[in-house]
Design an enzyme around this catalytic site. Sequence first.
Site, PDB file in Angstrom:
ATOM      1  N   LYS A 221      29.242   2.177  70.355  1.00 58.33           N
ATOM      2  CA  LYS A 221      29.338   2.970  69.316  1.00 58.33           C
ATOM      3  C   LYS A 221      29.019   2.170  67.883  1.00 58.33           C
ATOM      4  O   LYS A 221      29.113   1.286  67.880  1.00 58.33           O
ATOM      5  CB  LYS A 221      30.542   3.614  69.137  1.00 58.33           C
ATOM      6  CG  LYS A 221      30.832   4.888  69.986  1.00 58.33           C
ATOM      7  CD  LYS A 221      31.990   5.585  69.914  1.00 58.33           C
ATOM      8  CE  LYS A 221      32.075   6.861  70.745  1.00 58.33           C
ATOM      9  NZ  LYS A 221      33.406   7.636  70.570  1.00 58.33           N
ATOM     10  N   ARG A 255      35.948   5.226  78.614  1.00 58.33           N
ATOM     11  CA  ARG A 255      34.869   5.848  78.680  1.00 58.33           C
ATOM     12  C   ARG A 255      33.775   5.050  78.427  1.00 58.33           C
ATOM     13  O   ARG A 255      33.569   4.631  77.231  1.00 58.33           O
ATOM     14  CB  ARG A 255      34.871   7.075  78.093  1.00 58.33           C
ATOM     15  CG  ARG A 255      33.898   8.115  78.128  1.00 58.33           C
ATOM     16  CD  ARG A 255      33.999   9.389  77.287  1.00 58.33           C
ATOM     17  NE  ARG A 255      32.812  10.022  77.551  1.00 58.33           N
ATOM     18  CZ  ARG A 255      31.708  10.147  76.768  1.00 58.33           C
ATOM     19  NH1 ARG A 255      31.641   9.285  75.817  1.00 58.33           N
ATOM     20  NH2 ARG A 255      30.697  11.027  77.006  1.00 58.33           N
TER      21      ARG A 255
END
Length: 274
Positions: A221, A255
């Site tokens: 991210k 995740r």
Amino acid sequence: MTINCKGQLIDLSSPKVMGILNITPDSFYDGGKHKNASDILTHVETMLSEGATFIDVGAYSSRPNADFVSEDEELKRITPIIELILNSFPDTLLSIDTFRSKVATQAVNMGAAIINDISAGLLDENMLPTIAQLRVPYIMMHMRGTPQNMQQFTKYDHLVQDILSYFSERMSNAKALGIIDVIIDPGFGFSKTLEQNYELLNHLERFKITEKPILVGVSRKSMIYKQLRITPQEALNGTSVLNTVALQKGAHILRVHDVKEAMESIRLLEALNN
């Protein structure tokens, strides 16, 4: 700490990995990468062989400023993928990344095991009653607004306490409907600045007070690649570092895009702790 997936009790006292399968053309890292059945099945098989307990399938990109996708288009994208995966790997525990109750219902009826909702039921008033009826584990994430405008809502009085209050309210509503298996996701990158993401990770252990499993999704991210001034494609090492920190602070599920490396983090920490 366990969750019930299709009659199978998953013990989360040992952290698990959730592998990401994006079938959206505009995902920030792997958009459009898995375009045909062969590519999808190869990727799923690789993630399962590397140790993924869950496979998370999303047909609606939730990156900042993502394009809106209609419910019909989301269903059109995701239902063939569910059928494809479960026909080839019938024991797969599929998590469906959706905030729409209609998509959740169809997915579970086709064999999906978990619903992963970025809005915790706030973008579809029917979602919580639907989850209660479907009786599947429910991942509720913290986000303000929608993927299109969430980065306009980054002002908090007290970041961690405000997010804990949000979960308290959402968990109370879920409990009132009889939803048993709830997993919380603090929502790294959603309605949070770069600095707030690190503040949140630094205090992740405070979420143990919820007594619910904690899912962490920081894989590749912007909190990594912007901080390091690199690209998402170069952010694997940074992802492993932050995944390790998250595990040390109490994460139960990671995740990730890269299952092998996440499993290595888990195994090394378990060796250290033992």
